[in-house]
Design an enzyme around this catalytic site. Structure first.
Site, PDB file in Angstrom:
ATOM      1  N   GLU A 137       9.901   1.377  10.733  1.00 50.55           N
ATOM      2  CA  GLU A 137      10.889   2.341  10.456  1.00 50.55           C
ATOM      3  C   GLU A 137      10.122   3.565  10.367  1.00 50.55           C
ATOM      4  O   GLU A 137       9.424   3.652   9.695  1.00 50.55           O
ATOM      5  CB  GLU A 137      11.660   1.793   9.064  1.00 50.55           C
ATOM      6  CG  GLU A 137      12.747   2.613   8.632  1.00 50.55           C
ATOM      7  CD  GLU A 137      12.475   4.640   8.566  1.00 50.55           C
ATOM      8  OE1 GLU A 137      12.694   4.819   9.221  1.00 50.55           O
ATOM      9  OE2 GLU A 137      13.496   4.044   6.857  1.00 50.55           O
ATOM     10  N   LYS A 147       1.087  -1.532  -0.340  1.00 51.62           N
ATOM     11  CA  LYS A 147       0.063   0.329   0.366  1.00 51.62           C
ATOM     12  C   LYS A 147       0.267   1.247   0.112  1.00 51.62           C
ATOM     13  O   LYS A 147       1.441   1.548   0.984  1.00 51.62           O
ATOM     14  CB  LYS A 147      -0.920  -0.233   0.926  1.00 51.62           C
ATOM     15  CG  LYS A 147      -1.578   1.353   1.314  1.00 51.62           C
ATOM     16  CD  LYS A 147      -2.834   1.467   2.798  1.00 51.62           C
ATOM     17  CE  LYS A 147      -2.262   2.499   3.287  1.00 51.62           C
ATOM     18  NZ  LYS A 147      -2.271   3.418   2.954  1.00 51.62           N
ATOM     19  N   PRO A 148       0.919   2.259  -0.595  1.00 53.50           N
ATOM     20  CA  PRO A 148       2.099   3.069  -1.489  1.00 53.50           C
ATOM     21  C   PRO A 148       0.944   3.846  -0.383  1.00 53.50           C
ATOM     22  O   PRO A 148      -0.092   3.895  -0.579  1.00 53.50           O
ATOM     23  CB  PRO A 148       2.510   3.910  -2.723  1.00 53.50           C
ATOM     24  CG  PRO A 148       0.808   2.286  -3.418  1.00 53.50           C
ATOM     25  CD  PRO A 148       0.520   1.538  -2.507  1.00 53.50           C
ATOM     26  N   GLY A 170       3.064   4.124  12.841  1.00 52.37           N
ATOM     27  CA  GLY A 170       3.590   3.324  14.109  1.00 52.37           C
ATOM     28  C   GLY A 170       2.882   2.752  15.453  1.00 52.37           C
ATOM     29  O   GLY A 170       3.117   1.977  15.362  1.00 52.37           O
ATOM     30  N   CYS A 198      13.636  10.589   7.236  1.00 49.91           N
ATOM     31  CA  CYS A 198      13.318  10.827   8.748  1.00 49.91           C
ATOM     32  C   CYS A 198      15.137  10.407   9.351  1.00 49.91           C
ATOM     33  O   CYS A 198      14.953  10.597  10.175  1.00 49.91           O
ATOM     34  CB  CYS A 198      13.118   9.023   8.749  1.00 49.91           C
ATOM     35  SG  CYS A 198      11.284   8.803   8.101  1.00 49.91           S
ATOM     36  N   GLY A 251       7.217   5.342   8.072  1.00 50.92           N
ATOM     37  CA  GLY A 251       6.250   5.722   8.420  1.00 50.92           C
ATOM     38  C   GLY A 251       6.635   7.269   9.511  1.00 50.92           C
ATOM     39  O   GLY A 251       7.361   6.752  10.573  1.00 50.92           O
ATOM     40  N   GLU A 283      10.194  16.922  15.207  1.00 44.27           N
ATOM     41  CA  GLU A 283      10.853  16.278  13.505  1.00 44.27           C
ATOM     42  C   GLU A 283      10.227  17.089  12.509  1.00 44.27           C
ATOM     43  O   GLU A 283       8.857  17.712  12.237  1.00 44.27           O
ATOM     44  CB  GLU A 283      10.685  15.058  13.123  1.00 44.27           C
ATOM     45  CG  GLU A 283      11.096  14.582  12.383  1.00 44.27           C
ATOM     46  CD  GLU A 283      10.566  12.936  11.481  1.00 44.27           C
ATOM     47  OE1 GLU A 283       9.449  12.215  12.100  1.00 44.27           O
ATOM     48  OE2 GLU A 283      11.864  12.585  11.253  1.00 44.27           O
TER      49      GLU A 283
HETATM   50  C1  SIN Z   1      14.034   7.944   5.424  1.00 47.21           C
HETATM   51  O1  SIN Z   1      14.776   8.667   5.682  1.00 47.21           O
HETATM   52  O2  SIN Z   1      12.430   8.007   4.950  1.00 47.21           O
HETATM   53  C2  SIN Z   1      14.755   6.766   4.328  1.00 47.21           C
HETATM   54  C3  SIN Z   1      15.462   7.895   3.791  1.00 47.21           C
HETATM   55  C4  SIN Z   1      16.785   6.722   3.403  1.00 47.21           C
HETATM   56  O3  SIN Z   1      16.160   6.127   2.984  1.00 47.21           O
HETATM   57  O4  SIN Z   1      17.792   6.692   3.604  1.00 47.21           O
END
Ligand code: SIN
Length: 511
Positions: free
Chosen positions: A277, A199-200, A260, A311, A255, A410
């Site tokens: 992640e 699911k994108p 999460g 992220c 996300g 963030e």
């Molecule tokens: C991310 O930070 O959302 C992934 C970035 C990466 O894989 O370097």
């Protein structure tokens, strides 16, 4: 030969917008059970180009029942389909085919990616290269998913550990890296022998659909690789279905930490394997021994990749007070001379807009609040409506205090927040004073300090004298509320395999 059943309506819409490249891979249906499908309701939603908010596609708005049917298809394929009977070498070959096709179509994929995400073509090309390296890597790793034979404590026994594919994997991926976050998950899942339902993000589904076209062309059997698209209206229910359907055995999500946590709770009912992640709040520390120019280069790469929407982006800069002013002056000069915002398809543009209005509002509010409470502005600081509705200037703030929201949030935008420090112990304490721990960066020429600080930072990934650290060979993931599990590297397979212990007893010696 690529299957090509894009509707004539979809084709004419696309041909106006993708005059040069990318057309052949644009799809406007979901890919389920080896065929292109609409939602049962017939509903669709629009995909907008963040540069100017023009419509670049309309894709099916699938609901929970549509997704449940995609899970059924992946489940049948996992249990009895041809993929369930493949050898590791055959899975490796499928992945290698997919890698080659995506390599051959990398420019088309990059064009689609830029249109729906807004990042510059140079960044999209880099993402396709980076993302495809996971498919290549996992095509190689597929052949090395070995079990173990253990020493037995009891005579007449053989003890084996078998590694088996866990089952159907649900992969929920974000808009900031619409290609690489799919390959990093799907490459590992498919190498292990899992089937997947992807699911994108509702903001960037076109890249995922183009990838499905190439996966079909690579020969993955029916039901092995499914892509379902949903609008924000249906997203929560679809996510719940993916978490609670017992036929799904692995949930892999990239996300926000907030989402999460919801998925984590929802997956408890069926005890799924989880790979999460999630968000970061990366410190970027420059000690007084550091090479300042090198640190400024690292800061540019780490802060402004994808217009700050990553992220692993540096979120809080801590610069030793002896070099603070020098660093800030050089950083601002590099920003002014190197960052050119605009339409990512235009030659010379380095950075695109933010993805959507909520993102722009959030970044603007954080900056305005900090300025109203006394932060000092060195460059940028505001939206750029003349370029388009979602552009925000590359911004540098100093004199930021803990009372300002931007210090603890963030940012996910092109805003660098810089603080001074004078003491190693204090800065480590400050860097770790956050519930999340994805990436952290520091610059130092003192070798003892390098080892000391690398070990003390509470993060899953550390860049030392380096601001761009992601690669397929390395284990990507965080500690604390940044998530669970590791992606990429040989560890990336672990989330998609179950270990089965087999004890063969009462074996007799030769008589
Ligand atoms: C991310 O930070 O959302 C992934 C970035 C990466 O894989 O370097």
């Amino acid at each position: 030969m690529l299957a090509s059943n894009i509707s004539s309506q979809g084709r004419s819409l696309s041909s106006q917008l993708f005059s040069k490249r990318g057309l052949s891979l644009l799809r406007n249906q979901c890919f389920v059970d080896g065929e292109w499908r609409d939602a049962a309701s017939g509903d669709r939603f629009e995909i907008l180009n963040p540069v100017d908010r023009t419509v670049i596609g309309r894709v099916p708005d699938m609901g929970a029942a549509d997704v449940s049917s995609a899970i059924d298809s992946a489940h049948v394929a996992f249990k009895n389909g041809p993929y369930s009977k493949t050898t590791a070498k055959e899975r490796s070959d499928f992945l290698r085919n997919w890698y080659n096709l995506m390599n051959n179509h990398s420019e088309d994929l990059a064009q689609i990616l830029t249109k729906e995400n807004g990042k510059s073509l140079a960044e999209s090309r880099a993402e396709i290269k980076y993302g495809n390296s996971f498919v290549e890597w996992f095509s190689e790793e597929a052949r090395r998913i070995n079990g173990e034979i253990l020493q037995t404590p009891v005579a007449g026994r053989e003890l084996l550990l078998l590694k088996e594919p866990a089952g159907v994997a649900a992969l929920i991926t974000p808009w900031n890296f619409p290609f690489a976050m799919i390959t990093r998950k799907a490459g590992a899942a498919l190498a292990a022998g899992c089937t997947c339902v992807i699911k994108p993000s509702e903001d960037t589904p076109l890249t995922a659909l183009a990838m499905a076209e190439l996966a079909a062309a690579a020969g993955f059997p029916r039901g092995t690789f499914n892509v379902v698209t949903t609008s924000p209206k249906n997203s929560a229910l679809v996510g719940k279905e993916l978490c609670e359907n017992p036929k799904v055995r692995v949930m892999s999500f990239t996300g926000s930490t907030g989402v999460g946590k919801i998925l984590y709770r929802q997956c408890a009912s069926t005890m799924k394997r989880l790979s999460l992640e999630l968000g970061g709040n990366a410190p970027f520390v420059v000690f007084d021994s550091a090479d300042i120019d090198l640190a400024v280069s690292g800061a540019m790469a780490s802060k402004f990749r994808n217009t700050g929407q990553a992220c692993v982006s540096s979120n809080r800069f801590f610069i030793h007070d002896k070099i603070h002013d020098d660093f800030v002056a050089k950083f601002v000069a590099r920003i002014k001379s190197e960052i050119k915002m605009g339409n990512g398809c235009t030659e010379g543009v380095t950075h695109g807009p933010l993805i959507k209005e909520s993102q722009l509002n959030s970044v603007s509010e954080l900056v305005n609040e900090a300025l109203s409470k006394g932060a000092k502005l060195h460059c940028g600081g505001k939206a750029l409506p003349d370029l388009g509705p979602l552009f925000f200037e590359a911004t540098v703030l100093t004199d930021v205090t803990k009372e300002m929201k931007i210090y603890n949030t963030e940012i996910f935008g092109p805003v660098a927040v810089i603080n001074k420090f004078s003491n190693e112990a204090d800065v480590i304490k400050e860097a770790n004073d956050t519930p999340v721990g994805l990436a952290g960066y520091f610059y130092s020429k003192d070798i003892s300090q390098v080892f000391r600080v690398a070990r003390k930072l509470e993060v899953g990934m550390v860049g030392v004298n380096e601001g761009a650290i992601s690669c397929t060979e390395a284990a990507f993931g965080g500690v604390k509320e940044s998530g669970i599990g590791r992606e990429g590297s040989h560890h990336g397979i672990d989330d998609f395999v179950d270990i089965k212990y087999v004890c063969i007893g009462n074996l007799v010696d030769q008589k």
